[in-house]
Design an enzyme around this catalytic site. Structure first.
Site, PDB file in Angstrom:
ATOM      1  N   ARG A 261     -15.682  55.536  -6.116  1.00  0.00           N
ATOM      2  CA  ARG A 261     -16.668  54.729  -5.399  1.00  0.00           C
ATOM      3  C   ARG A 261     -18.069  55.065  -5.898  1.00  0.00           C
ATOM      4  NH1 ARG A 261     -14.309  55.070   0.861  1.00  0.00           N
ATOM      5  NH2 ARG A 261     -12.186  54.443   0.317  1.00  0.00           N
ATOM      6  N   ARG A 276     -19.088  63.645   0.098  1.00  0.00           N
ATOM      7  CA  ARG A 276     -19.213  62.276  -0.395  1.00  0.00           C
ATOM      8  C   ARG A 276     -19.308  62.316  -1.920  1.00  0.00           C
ATOM      9  NH1 ARG A 276     -20.365  57.773   2.523  1.00  0.00           N
ATOM     10  NH2 ARG A 276     -21.020  59.043   4.279  1.00  0.00           N
ATOM     11  N   GLU A 348     -16.050  61.911  10.111  1.00  0.00           N
ATOM     12  CA  GLU A 348     -14.882  61.075   9.815  1.00  0.00           C
ATOM     13  C   GLU A 348     -14.027  61.686   8.709  1.00  0.00           C
ATOM     14  OE1 GLU A 348     -13.801  57.023   7.432  1.00  0.00           O
ATOM     15  OE2 GLU A 348     -15.798  57.163   8.308  1.00  0.00           O
ATOM     16  N   ARG A 390     -12.198  65.862   2.046  1.00  0.00           N
ATOM     17  CA  ARG A 390     -12.795  66.148   3.349  1.00  0.00           C
ATOM     18  C   ARG A 390     -11.932  67.115   4.153  1.00  0.00           C
ATOM     19  NH1 ARG A 390     -16.453  61.224   5.731  1.00  0.00           N
ATOM     20  NH2 ARG A 390     -17.558  60.787   3.783  1.00  0.00           N
TER      21      ARG A 390
END
Length: 425
Positions: A261, A276, A348, A390
């Protein structure tokens, strides 16, 4: 993609659902294009019918020696033929505009999705696990991780910001987490292990809703293919353009893949650490089922994701996303948020969505109910089971020790080759 028949029959309900997404009414614009498209189709069909009728009449006129009538009919056929390409081009243009408008509109929220404009409107449903009370100041994984094998500098030197190299015992722990998740989802939870392509065509990303709206968040290759942002794209599209046998439903698939991404919309967020990244691994869950099964399948999928967090003894909370915070293709979404001690908050780690027939319409994925002649669109669901990077961050922070070491969760012992603790180098 939206059902144009539903919009024709329920324009007010459609606009009301869009309003819950924070969007203006669109049914009038859609129906205007739809009416124009149908009128052009009718005109083309009537023109073709008249051409066929006139062509047949030419022969009859000539047989009757009525040459004047025959010539008049020939002129009419020629005029109809001459005007057809322009009509076809206009009909194609209007149809493309209608499809583009429908493709750009997000899915409609389910009735039980709470109303809200952003994440502040999300509803906490439950919490699990006990938050650890540290007898020392809990550190951020970005601070103590490098001594354990999180090589931020090496990754950045190779590829730039938001790339990380994992080395030694850190790489082993990351692999252990991924293997444990994949084994659990495929073995215990009954998802079929799949190894899908990482490069896909435009049609696949359109089918799951990433294109055309989110192109800037993707990486494209020089030959026009795209690197997948999630295995959801590959797995869900395995039923594209198919009529899936009823006895094969539900289809449950899982895959461990790299994901890519550009993070175009997250400038400045989570720039430190491993949360991230442009490249990360994830165990994805996908289910394809009949409409009447999708609500139960949604609950089943979120439980499959929760089970990983519980086995790792990581505290988390379960959130029901509001209408303004759901993803483009979702009609209902649960988020699982894991506790990160360094931030003293939940973040999250899994998003589990029921997309209804939204993706299936875009992919033309159908099934034929028993006893019925017509096909229906399937329902599709997807979720993380879990995001490996994560989860690694959560393990590092929740299992950190005062001396900079990290205890390995017991459930990972079979995958760690005897390593029970990550020690600073």
């Amino acid at each position: 993609m939206h059902d144009i028949r539903f919009i024709r029959e329920n324009p007010a309900a459609f606009d009301a659902a869009l309003a819950r997404r924070g969007l203006p009414p669109l049914s009038a614009d859609i129906l205007a294009l739809d009416e124009k498209s149908r009128a052009l189709k009718t005109e083309l069909q009537q023109g073709q019918a008249r051409r066929n009728e006139a062509s047949k009449a030419i022969g009859q006129a000539m047989a009757a020696k009525d040459m004047a009538k025959a010539e008049a009919l020939k002129a009419e056929v020629a005029a109809l033929k001459e005007g057809t390409p322009a009509l076809e081009a206009e009909e194609a243009e209007v149809g493309a505009a209608l499809n583009a408008m429908l493709a750009a509109i997000p899915n409609l929220p389910a009735d039980d999705v709470p109303q809200g404009a952003d994440e502040a409107g999300n509803v906490e449903l439950s919490r699990w696990g006990n938050i650890r009370a540290f007898d020392f100041a809990a550190q951020d994984h970005a601070d103590f991780g490098p001594a354990l094998g999180l090589d931020f500098e090496g990754g950045a030197a190779l590829s730039g910001a938001r790339f990380t190299a994992l080395r030694g015992q850190m790489a082993r722990l990351h692999r252990a987490l991924a293997q444990y998740m994949l084994d659990t989802q495929s073995g215990t939870n009954g998802y079929e292990e799949t190894n899908p392509p990482l490069l896909v065509r435009d049609e696949a990303l359109f089918g799951t809703g990433q294109l055309p709206k989110f192109a800037e968040d993707l990486f494209r290759t020089t030959d026009g293919r795209w690197l997948i942002p999630t295995a959801e794209v590959s797995l869900t599209n395995l039923v594209a353009e198919q009529i899936v046998p009823t006895d094969a439903l539900p289809v449950r698939l899982t895959a461990l893949t790299p994901c890519f991404r550009s993070e175009a919309g997250s400038a400045g967020r989570d720039t430190r650490g491993f949360i991230r990244q442009h490249q990360f691994e994830k165990v994805e869950l996908v289910a394809i089922c009949a409409p009447e099964e999708s609500d139960a399948e949604h609950e089943r999928m979120v439980q499959a994701a929760e089970g990983i967090l519980q086995a790792l003894n990581l505290p988390y909370r379960k959130m029901l996303l509001c209408s303004g915070d759901m993803g483009f293709g979702a009609r209902k979404t649960y988020d699982l948020e894991v506790w990160l001690p360094s931030q003293a908050t939940y973040r999250e780690i899994s998003s589990v969505s029921n997309c209804g027939d939204f993706q299936a319409r875009r992919m033309n994925a159908r099934y034929k109910p028993e006893g019925e002649k017509a096909t229906r669109f399937l329902h599709t669901l997807n979720g993380s089971g879990l995001a490996v990077g994560r989860t690694l961050v959560a393990v590092l922070e929740n299992y950190q020790q005062a001396d900079g070491s990290v205890i390995v969760p017991e459930v990972l012992a079979p995958y760690m080759g005897g390593i029970t603790k990550l020690e600073p180098r």
